[in-house]
Design an enzyme around this catalytic site. Structure first.
Site, PDB file in Angstrom:
ATOM      1  N   CYS A  15     -14.766  31.099  15.360  1.00 48.20           N
ATOM      2  CA  CYS A  15     -13.434  30.462  14.819  1.00 48.20           C
ATOM      3  C   CYS A  15     -13.326  28.902  15.059  1.00 48.20           C
ATOM      4  O   CYS A  15     -14.486  28.547  14.940  1.00 48.20           O
ATOM      5  CB  CYS A  15     -12.088  31.035  15.911  1.00 48.20           C
ATOM      6  SG  CYS A  15     -12.305  30.761  17.502  1.00 48.20           S
ATOM      7  N   ARG A  21      -9.370  33.285  19.192  1.00 48.26           N
ATOM      8  CA  ARG A  21     -10.039  34.398  18.766  1.00 48.26           C
ATOM      9  C   ARG A  21     -11.275  34.863  18.659  1.00 48.26           C
ATOM     10  O   ARG A  21     -11.560  36.088  19.102  1.00 48.26           O
ATOM     11  CB  ARG A  21      -9.730  34.074  17.051  1.00 48.26           C
ATOM     12  CG  ARG A  21      -8.297  33.897  16.603  1.00 48.26           C
ATOM     13  CD  ARG A  21      -8.097  33.340  15.075  1.00 48.26           C
ATOM     14  NE  ARG A  21      -8.598  31.758  15.116  1.00 48.26           N
ATOM     15  CZ  ARG A  21      -8.800  31.489  13.685  1.00 48.26           C
ATOM     16  NH1 ARG A  21      -8.773  31.859  12.804  1.00 48.26           N
ATOM     17  NH2 ARG A  21      -9.371  30.109  14.074  1.00 48.26           N
ATOM     18  N   ASP A 115      -4.718  31.726  13.552  1.00 51.23           N
ATOM     19  CA  ASP A 115      -4.944  31.185  14.828  1.00 51.23           C
ATOM     20  C   ASP A 115      -3.649  31.203  15.570  1.00 51.23           C
ATOM     21  O   ASP A 115      -2.683  30.540  15.322  1.00 51.23           O
ATOM     22  CB  ASP A 115      -5.503  29.660  14.449  1.00 51.23           C
ATOM     23  CG  ASP A 115      -6.250  29.143  15.664  1.00 51.23           C
ATOM     24  OD1 ASP A 115      -5.942  29.592  16.989  1.00 51.23           O
ATOM     25  OD2 ASP A 115      -7.023  28.190  15.504  1.00 51.23           O
TER      26      ASP A 115
END
Length: 146
Positions: A15, A21, A115
């Site tokens: 990420c 994440r 996100d």
């Protein structure tokens, strides 16, 4: 890529900062696959530091998985060619890995996980549930079900 008998598959989740994440994806994949795969995570803009408090809490309360010892790692800390699968958490990370890092599209997979940084617990929980669903689909498609 032809399957090699008894070869442990290597999966890298990526990420941006490697604090939300991808650590959640790494924790879920480790729990799901156990020793059947080597799992790691990284960020294209990672600067160190722990996983976000909300990510740690969601993983502990919802999945019974402890990611509190996680330390964010930059994608450059890994030999990307050593992974069988590189999973980008969103399209911008996918494009960055392909265009800047030269990850071949034969091993690069793109998900659509927003996100949750700076959001509340419920948003992190939704992100984790979406990661869990995408992980199940990915493992089935890749033939990696444990």
């Amino acid at each position: 890529m032809p399957a090699i008998a008894n070869k442990t598959r290597r999966i890298l989740f990526v990420c941006f900062g490697n604090i939300c994440r991808s650590p959640m994806a790494e924790g879920l994949a480790r729990k799901r696959l156990g020793p059947a795969a080597e799992v790691a995570s990284a960020g294209i803009g990672a600067t160190g530091g722990p996983a976000s408090e909300e990510a740690v809490l969601v993983m502990k309360l919802v999945y019974g998985t402890d990611i509190s010892a996680h330390v964010a790692r930059p994608v450059g800390a890994f030999d990307l060619r050593s992974f069988d699968y590189v999973v980008a958490m969103d399209v911008s990370v996918y494009n960055h890995l392909r265009d800047i890092w030269g990850v071949p599209e034969t091993v690069l997979y793109g998900w659509d996980i927003e996100d949750p940084i700076g959001s509340d617990y419920a948003t992190y929980r939704e992100a984790a549930l979406k990661i869990e669903r995408r992980l199940e689909q990915f493992l089935e498609a890749a033939g990696l079900e444990a």
